[in-house]
Structure formats: structure tokens, C-alpha cells
Design a protein around this motif. Structure first.
Motif, PDB file in Angstrom:
ATOM      1  N   PRO A   1     -82.813 -34.188 -28.267  1.00  9.55           N
ATOM      2  CA  PRO A   1     -81.493 -34.676 -27.846  1.00  9.55           C
ATOM      3  C   PRO A   1     -80.676 -33.628 -27.098  1.00  9.55           C
ATOM      4  O   PRO A   1     -79.999 -33.942 -26.112  1.00  9.55           O
ATOM      5  CB  PRO A   1     -80.826 -35.090 -29.161  1.00  9.55           C
ATOM      6  N   TRP A   2     -80.721 -32.365 -27.561  1.00  7.52           N
ATOM      7  CA  TRP A   2     -79.930 -31.333 -26.895  1.00  7.52           C
ATOM      8  C   TRP A   2     -80.497 -30.998 -25.528  1.00  7.52           C
ATOM      9  O   TRP A   2     -79.758 -30.717 -24.590  1.00  7.52           O
ATOM     10  CB  TRP A   2     -79.851 -30.071 -27.755  1.00  7.52           C
ATOM     11  N   LEU A   3     -81.816 -31.022 -25.414  1.00  2.77           N
ATOM     12  CA  LEU A   3     -82.447 -30.779 -24.115  1.00  2.77           C
ATOM     13  C   LEU A   3     -82.033 -31.860 -23.121  1.00  2.77           C
ATOM     14  O   LEU A   3     -81.654 -31.559 -21.984  1.00  2.77           O
ATOM     15  CB  LEU A   3     -83.967 -30.736 -24.267  1.00  2.77           C
ATOM     16  N   LEU A   4     -82.080 -33.114 -23.546  1.00  2.48           N
ATOM     17  CA  LEU A   4     -81.714 -34.207 -22.648  1.00  2.48           C
ATOM     18  C   LEU A   4     -80.233 -34.175 -22.292  1.00  2.48           C
ATOM     19  O   LEU A   4     -79.861 -34.387 -21.131  1.00  2.48           O
ATOM     20  CB  LEU A   4     -82.061 -35.551 -23.299  1.00  2.48           C
ATOM     21  N   LEU A   5     -79.379 -33.883 -23.289  1.00  4.55           N
ATOM     22  CA  LEU A   5     -77.943 -33.857 -23.037  1.00  4.55           C
ATOM     23  C   LEU A   5     -77.585 -32.756 -22.035  1.00  4.55           C
ATOM     24  O   LEU A   5     -76.814 -32.987 -21.091  1.00  4.55           O
ATOM     25  CB  LEU A   5     -77.181 -33.649 -24.344  1.00  4.55           C
ATOM     26  N   SER A   6     -78.150 -31.563 -22.244  1.00  2.00           N
ATOM     27  CA  SER A   6     -77.860 -30.467 -21.319  1.00  2.00           C
ATOM     28  C   SER A   6     -78.416 -30.756 -19.928  1.00  2.00           C
ATOM     29  O   SER A   6     -77.782 -30.437 -18.920  1.00  2.00           O
ATOM     30  CB  SER A   6     -78.433 -29.143 -21.855  1.00  2.00           C
ATOM     31  N   ALA A   7     -79.598 -31.387 -19.850  1.00  2.00           N
ATOM     32  CA  ALA A   7     -80.180 -31.723 -18.553  1.00  2.00           C
ATOM     33  C   ALA A   7     -79.311 -32.737 -17.818  1.00  2.00           C
ATOM     34  O   ALA A   7     -79.097 -32.633 -16.600  1.00  2.00           O
ATOM     35  CB  ALA A   7     -81.592 -32.276 -18.736  1.00  2.00           C
ATOM     36  N   ILE A   8     -78.778 -33.717 -18.550  1.00  2.00           N
ATOM     37  CA  ILE A   8     -77.935 -34.747 -17.938  1.00  2.00           C
ATOM     38  C   ILE A   8     -76.630 -34.147 -17.413  1.00  2.00           C
ATOM     39  O   ILE A   8     -76.202 -34.431 -16.280  1.00  2.00           O
ATOM     40  CB  ILE A   8     -77.649 -35.872 -18.940  1.00  2.00           C
ATOM     41  N   LEU A   9     -75.999 -33.284 -18.224  1.00  2.00           N
ATOM     42  CA  LEU A   9     -74.717 -32.692 -17.822  1.00  2.00           C
ATOM     43  C   LEU A   9     -74.892 -31.722 -16.656  1.00  2.00           C
ATOM     44  O   LEU A   9     -74.110 -31.738 -15.698  1.00  2.00           O
ATOM     45  CB  LEU A   9     -74.073 -31.982 -19.015  1.00  2.00           C
ATOM     46  N   LEU A  10     -75.917 -30.875 -16.725  1.00  2.00           N
ATOM     47  CA  LEU A  10     -76.164 -29.942 -15.624  1.00  2.00           C
ATOM     48  C   LEU A  10     -76.594 -30.692 -14.363  1.00  2.00           C
ATOM     49  O   LEU A  10     -76.251 -30.290 -13.246  1.00  2.00           O
ATOM     50  CB  LEU A  10     -77.228 -28.919 -16.020  1.00  2.00           C
ATOM     51  N   GLY A  11     -77.325 -31.790 -14.536  1.00  2.00           N
ATOM     52  CA  GLY A  11     -77.693 -32.611 -13.401  1.00  2.00           C
ATOM     53  C   GLY A  11     -76.477 -33.224 -12.721  1.00  2.00           C
ATOM     54  O   GLY A  11     -76.427 -33.344 -11.494  1.00  2.00           O
ATOM     55  N   TYR A  12     -75.475 -33.594 -13.526  1.00  2.00           N
ATOM     56  CA  TYR A  12     -74.235 -34.153 -12.984  1.00  2.00           C
ATOM     57  C   TYR A  12     -73.501 -33.115 -12.141  1.00  2.00           C
ATOM     58  O   TYR A  12     -73.017 -33.406 -11.038  1.00  2.00           O
ATOM     59  CB  TYR A  12     -73.358 -34.630 -14.135  1.00  2.00           C
ATOM     60  N   LEU A  13     -73.438 -31.887 -12.669  1.00  2.00           N
ATOM     61  CA  LEU A  13     -72.776 -30.803 -11.942  1.00  2.00           C
ATOM     62  C   LEU A  13     -73.537 -30.470 -10.665  1.00  2.00           C
ATOM     63  O   LEU A  13     -72.932 -30.254  -9.605  1.00  2.00           O
ATOM     64  CB  LEU A  13     -72.678 -29.571 -12.848  1.00  2.00           C
ATOM     65  N   ALA A  14     -74.859 -30.432 -10.753  1.00  2.00           N
ATOM     66  CA  ALA A  14     -75.677 -30.151  -9.572  1.00  2.00           C
ATOM     67  C   ALA A  14     -75.508 -31.247  -8.520  1.00  2.00           C
ATOM     68  O   ALA A  14     -75.460 -30.972  -7.319  1.00  2.00           O
ATOM     69  CB  ALA A  14     -77.145 -30.016  -9.971  1.00  2.00           C
ATOM     70  N   ALA A  15     -75.417 -32.499  -8.961  1.00  2.00           N
ATOM     71  CA  ALA A  15     -75.221 -33.612  -8.025  1.00  2.00           C
ATOM     72  C   ALA A  15     -73.895 -33.467  -7.287  1.00  2.00           C
ATOM     73  O   ALA A  15     -73.805 -33.803  -6.096  1.00  2.00           O
ATOM     74  CB  ALA A  15     -75.269 -34.942  -8.770  1.00  2.00           C
ATOM     75  N   ASP A  16     -72.869 -32.978  -7.973  1.00  2.00           N
ATOM     76  CA  ASP A  16     -71.572 -32.772  -7.321  1.00  2.00           C
ATOM     77  C   ASP A  16     -71.712 -31.762  -6.185  1.00  2.00           C
ATOM     78  O   ASP A  16     -71.179 -31.963  -5.093  1.00  2.00           O
ATOM     79  CB  ASP A  16     -70.545 -32.293  -8.350  1.00  2.00           C
ATOM     80  N   PHE A  17     -72.462 -30.680  -6.444  1.00  2.00           N
ATOM     81  CA  PHE A  17     -72.674 -29.683  -5.388  1.00  2.00           C
ATOM     82  C   PHE A  17     -73.511 -30.263  -4.252  1.00  2.00           C
ATOM     83  O   PHE A  17     -73.187 -30.070  -3.074  1.00  2.00           O
ATOM     84  CB  PHE A  17     -73.357 -28.434  -5.946  1.00  2.00           C
ATOM     85  N   VAL A  18     -74.589 -30.960  -4.593  1.00  2.00           N
ATOM     86  CA  VAL A  18     -75.450 -31.551  -3.562  1.00  2.00           C
ATOM     87  C   VAL A  18     -74.654 -32.535  -2.706  1.00  2.00           C
ATOM     88  O   VAL A  18     -74.780 -32.553  -1.477  1.00  2.00           O
ATOM     89  CB  VAL A  18     -76.669 -32.245  -4.202  1.00  2.00           C
ATOM     90  N   SER A  19     -73.809 -33.343  -3.360  1.00  2.00           N
ATOM     91  CA  SER A  19     -73.003 -34.309  -2.602  1.00  2.00           C
ATOM     92  C   SER A  19     -72.093 -33.588  -1.620  1.00  2.00           C
ATOM     93  O   SER A  19     -71.904 -34.036  -0.479  1.00  2.00           O
ATOM     94  CB  SER A  19     -72.174 -35.182  -3.546  1.00  2.00           C
ATOM     95  N   GLY A  20     -71.523 -32.463  -2.061  1.00  2.00           N
ATOM     96  CA  GLY A  20     -70.648 -31.691  -1.187  1.00  2.00           C
ATOM     97  C   GLY A  20     -71.398 -31.062  -0.034  1.00  2.00           C
ATOM     98  O   GLY A  20     -70.935 -31.072   1.114  1.00  2.00           O
ATOM     99  N   PHE A  21     -72.581 -30.524  -0.320  1.00  2.00           N
ATOM    100  CA  PHE A  21     -73.355 -29.853   0.722  1.00  2.00           C
ATOM    101  C   PHE A  21     -73.841 -30.852   1.776  1.00  2.00           C
ATOM    102  O   PHE A  21     -73.728 -30.606   2.979  1.00  2.00           O
ATOM    103  CB  PHE A  21     -74.539 -29.111   0.104  1.00  2.00           C
ATOM    104  N   VAL A  22     -74.367 -31.994   1.314  1.00  2.00           N
ATOM    105  CA  VAL A  22     -74.847 -33.012   2.252  1.00  2.00           C
ATOM    106  C   VAL A  22     -73.676 -33.606   3.041  1.00  2.00           C
ATOM    107  O   VAL A  22     -73.762 -33.824   4.259  1.00  2.00           O
ATOM    108  CB  VAL A  22     -75.610 -34.123   1.501  1.00  2.00           C
ATOM    109  N   HIS A  23     -72.566 -33.857   2.355  1.00  2.00           N
ATOM    110  CA  HIS A  23     -71.359 -34.378   2.999  1.00  2.00           C
ATOM    111  C   HIS A  23     -70.881 -33.411   4.077  1.00  2.00           C
ATOM    112  O   HIS A  23     -70.553 -33.812   5.199  1.00  2.00           O
ATOM    113  CB  HIS A  23     -70.279 -34.585   1.926  1.00  2.00           C
ATOM    114  N   TRP A  24     -70.841 -32.125   3.747  1.00  2.00           N
ATOM    115  CA  TRP A  24     -70.428 -31.102   4.715  1.00  2.00           C
ATOM    116  C   TRP A  24     -71.356 -31.089   5.925  1.00  2.00           C
ATOM    117  O   TRP A  24     -70.894 -31.040   7.072  1.00  2.00           O
ATOM    118  CB  TRP A  24     -70.426 -29.733   4.035  1.00  2.00           C
TER     119      TRP A  24
END
Length: 281
Positions: free
Chosen positions: A55-78
Motif C-alpha cells: 500500500p505504501w509503495l502504491l500510494l507514494s508512486a501515485i502521489l509522485l506520479g501526480y507531481l511528475a505529471a504536473d511538471f510534464v504538463s508544464g514542459f509540454v505546454h511550454w
């Protein structure tokens, strides 16, 4: 300076940009969505029952994935806002065009259906989705990497939906609540990006990284690097040559974080010298 930039803007015709959504692009969007969800379901099947999943592995992967997606969205948008042209083969109509249309008609995205809204994000996520399936799932590290990447592309897929909701006049109560607590992109936060010349706050999954990236002038530094290496002018095709030159000139200088640090140091009082009589003997 702001009024000067507004006067120099030479944006493209919204109707012409909207007409660029062809039947071929529509079919590509449909295929991309089908393949994307098949890959995500395949990853869920492979991870289900895996002894290294916790559960902790999945939770941390989901949260870090969300943060990474925010950066990817910004980079692709830029990248789509800043470089290239709508006339480029394939990429121009499929990826650059929607971003340029959005600057001249912010409400256009609210008229797009699920396929047009999310198809291109699914397309760019497919290679990563394939990678999550072919990598070994034989250790906690590999399982975490697969779950992290699977989470990241899932949120990347949802980015345009969150973006669309931020432009709705009356989002539903659940969406409105998520926006108010800043778990998805809030409308007021995103309006900062839509201030001409559209050169800040690119992250559109949730927007958590916009302020930190602005403080270190991440995107202006990237633009100067690309211009130095290629001679290309940022945003020339989107806002016109004169406005693009004005923006590039205005972005020269130190990052806000550096300016704040200098101001803090300059405002620090110098310590008074200690009198010899006050020193211990």
C-alpha cells in the motif's frame, strides 16, 4: 510594458485554427485513447497480486506520479506554446494547433468532447505505457518504477480534462470542490497563464509547481538556452515577431529568487564591532 506587448500581439485566426481538427486527427485521437487505456489495464493486471506491491509503495508512486505529471504538463505546454508552428507536418495540427487555438479562444476547449480533449495526451503517453509493461516486475524498485510511470501517464491523460474544467463557467459540485482545495487546476490560478504574452504558469495538471518554477525562472532560462543554441525566437509564430522580441528582452535578468536573496542580504544589518573591553580575559 504590458500595454506595449498587448499592442504588438499578432495572433492567428481562431476559426482557422479550429478547422485544423481534421478527420485524420480525430481517428488518431480515438486510436490513442483505446491503446492508452489498454496499456493501463495491462499494467494493473500485471501488478495485481505481485508480491512486491504494497500500500505504501502504491500510494507514494501515485502521489509522485501526480507531481511528475504536473511538471510534464508544464514542459509540454511550454514547448507547444513557445516553439514550432501550426503548419508543421503532423505535430503542427495534432499538438501545436490546440494550444495556439486556446490562446485566442479560451472557451474552445469547453466545446471539445472527451476524444478531442484527451486524445493527444493519450498519444504522447503510449511509449511510456509500453515501457511499463515490458520492464521486469521482479523487485520492489522495478514495481515502484512501473507504478510511478503508470500513475504519471494516467494524470498526464487527465491533465486536459482538468484544464477544460478550469474554463467551465459552472463546473459540477465535485469538480468545484476539488478546484477550491487545489487538488486539480483552479480557475483563478490558471488565469495567470492567460495574461498576455502567455509566458508563465504552464503547469496545468494541478499547478503546484508553477510558483517554484517561476521563482527560479526555469522556462525563461530554457528559452534563452534554446535561442542561444538555435537562433529561434520564442513564441514568434504565436504572438508575432515584434511581441516575441519584446518578451525575450523583458525576460532578461536575474531570477526572482536570486533578486529576493540579494535584497535580503543587502538589507541585513552589519554586526557592530565588539569593544576590546567587552572581550573575556
Amino acid at each position: 510594458m504590458k500595454n506595449n506587448l498587448q499592442n504588438q500581439l499578432r495572433q492567428q485566426d481562431a476559426h482557422a485554427l479550429a478547422q485544423g481538427y481534421s478527420r485524420a486527427i480525430r481517428l488518431m485521437d480515438i486510436g490513442s485513447i483505446v491503446i492508452f487505456f489498454a496499456l493501463e489495464l495491462g499494467l494493473a493486471y500485471l501488478l495485481w497480486g505481485n508480491p512486491h506491491v504494497g500500500p505504501w509503495l502504491l500510494l507514494s508512486a501515485i502521489l509522485l506520479g501526480y507531481l511528475a505529471a504536473d511538471f510534464v504538463s508544464g514542459f509540454v505546454h511550454w514547448m507547444a506554446d513557445t516553439w514550432g508552428s501550426t503548419t508543421m507536418p503532423v505535430l503542427g495540427k495534432a499538438f501545436v494547433r490546440p494550444f495556439r487555438e486556446h490562446h485566442v479562444d479560451q472557451k474552445a476547449i469547453t466545446r471539445h468532447d472527451f476524444i478531442e480533449t484527451n486524445g493527444n495526451n493519450c498519444a504522447i503517453s503510449i511509449p511510456v505505457g509500453i515501457a511499463t509493461l515490458v520492464m521486469p516486475h521482479s523487485s520492489p524498485a522495478w514495481v515502484f518504477l512501473a507504478a510511478f510511470l503508470g500513475s504519471m501517464i494516467f494524470w498526464v491523460m487527465g491533465t486536459n480534462q482538468f484544464h477544460k474544467w478550469s474554463h467551465l463557467d459552472t463546473p459540477g459540485p465535485v469538480v468545484n470542490f476539488l478546484q477550491r482545495v487545489h487538488l486539480i487546476l483552479p480557475p483563478a490560478h490558471h488565469r495567470i497563464h492567460h495574461t498576455a504574452p502567455f509566458n508563465k504558469y504552464y503547469c496545468i495538471t494541478v499547478g503546484w509547481l508553477n510558483k517554484p518554477l517561476a521563482m527560479i525562472s526555469f522556462f525563461p532560462l530554457m528559452e534563452r538556452l534554446v535561442t542561444w543554441a538555435t537562433g529561434m525566437l520564442p513564441r514568434q509564430d504565436d504572438i508575432g515577431t515584434e511581441a516575441a522580441k519584446a518578451v525575450l528582452k523583458a525576460s532578461d535578468g536575474e531570477a526572482p529568487m536570486v533578486q529576493a536573496a540579494k535584497a535580503l542580504l543587502e538589507g541585513t544589518e552589519k554586526p557592530e564591532p565588539i569593544a576590546p573591553s567587552a572581550l573575556p580575559r
